[in-house]
Scaffold this motif. Structure first.
Motif, PDB file in Angstrom:
ATOM      1  N   HIS A  29       0.867  -1.178   0.000  1.00 43.37           N
ATOM      2  CA  HIS A  29       0.000   0.000   0.000  1.00 43.37           C
ATOM      3  C   HIS A  29       0.900   1.224   0.000  1.00 43.37           C
ATOM      4  CE1 HIS A  29      -3.308  -2.610   0.747  1.00 43.37           C
ATOM      5  NE2 HIS A  29      -3.089  -2.771   2.032  1.00 43.37           N
ATOM      6  N   HIS A  31      -0.617   4.272   0.013  1.00 45.02           N
ATOM      7  CA  HIS A  31      -1.443   5.238   0.742  1.00 45.02           C
ATOM      8  C   HIS A  31      -2.644   4.484   1.294  1.00 45.02           C
ATOM      9  CE1 HIS A  31      -2.983   9.207   1.809  1.00 45.02           C
ATOM     10  NE2 HIS A  31      -4.156   8.782   1.406  1.00 45.02           N
ATOM     11  N   ARG A  32      -3.062   4.832   2.530  1.00 43.86           N
ATOM     12  CA  ARG A  32      -4.235   4.202   3.148  1.00 43.86           C
ATOM     13  C   ARG A  32      -5.064   5.257   3.857  1.00 43.86           C
ATOM     14  NH1 ARG A  32      -2.148  -0.326   7.108  1.00 43.86           N
ATOM     15  NH2 ARG A  32      -1.292   1.513   8.062  1.00 43.86           N
ATOM     16  N   LYS A  34      -7.769   5.186   6.943  1.00 45.65           N
ATOM     17  CA  LYS A  34      -8.279   4.291   7.978  1.00 45.65           C
ATOM     18  C   LYS A  34      -9.282   5.020   8.851  1.00 45.65           C
ATOM     19  CE  LYS A  34      -5.714   1.205   9.744  1.00 45.65           C
ATOM     20  NZ  LYS A  34      -4.787   0.437  10.547  1.00 45.65           N
ATOM     21  N   PRO A  43      -7.741  -0.796   6.613  1.00 46.66           N
ATOM     22  CA  PRO A  43      -7.983   0.490   5.951  1.00 46.66           C
ATOM     23  C   PRO A  43      -9.311   0.467   5.188  1.00 46.66           C
ATOM     24  CG  PRO A  43      -6.281  -0.741   4.804  1.00 46.66           C
ATOM     25  CD  PRO A  43      -6.627  -1.516   6.037  1.00 46.66           C
ATOM     26  N   THR A  46      -7.359   1.932  -0.035  1.00 46.66           N
ATOM     27  CA  THR A  46      -5.919   1.767  -0.236  1.00 46.66           C
ATOM     28  C   THR A  46      -5.550   2.139  -1.662  1.00 46.66           C
ATOM     29  OG1 THR A  46      -6.028  -0.550  -0.961  1.00 46.66           O
ATOM     30  CG2 THR A  46      -5.797  -0.154   1.400  1.00 46.66           C
ATOM     31  N   THR A  48      -2.863   0.826  -4.123  1.00 44.99           N
ATOM     32  CA  THR A  48      -2.089  -0.403  -4.124  1.00 44.99           C
ATOM     33  C   THR A  48      -1.501  -0.716  -5.493  1.00 44.99           C
ATOM     34  OG1 THR A  48      -3.588  -1.257  -2.425  1.00 44.99           O
ATOM     35  CG2 THR A  48      -2.189  -2.862  -3.532  1.00 44.99           C
TER      36      THR A  48
END
Length: 103
Positions: A29, A31-32, A34, A43, A46, A48
């Protein structure tokens, strides 16, 4: 950044992946997003990179309960991000301590 009940939160992203970046056979990932309370484990969204021929870039939604995930929202060839980058804007509305994505 943390949103509270009744607020609208706007995220803006602009990024470009380095030309030498390689997607891994296991998940990565970059960037996530949450949840801060409640279902704070997995999360919600994501970014991915996916290993393959060609490598892909996916934006994935993971729901809080079985059957609520929307899965891959966007899937493109990863080389596009290496060449031109990506600019995203997402609006989120916080309702009853749950995060709901507006399309």
């Amino acid at each position: 950044m943390k949103g509270e009940h009744g607020e609208t939160v706007v995220y803006n992203w602009k990024f470009k992946i380095d030309s030498g970046f390689k997607a891994e056979p296991t998940f990565t990932h970059i960037h996530r997003i949450k949840a801060g309370d409640g279902d704070a484990g997995a999360p919600i969204i994501t970014f991915t990179p996916r290993f393959g021929e060609p490598d892909k870039f996916e934006i994935i939604h993971i729901g809080s309960a079985k059957g609520t995930s929307q899965g891959v929202l966007i899937g493109i060839d990863l080389s596009i991000l290496k060449a031109t980058g990506l600019k995203l804007q997402r609006h989120f509305v916080i309702i009853a301590l749950a995060l709901t994505m507006l399309k």
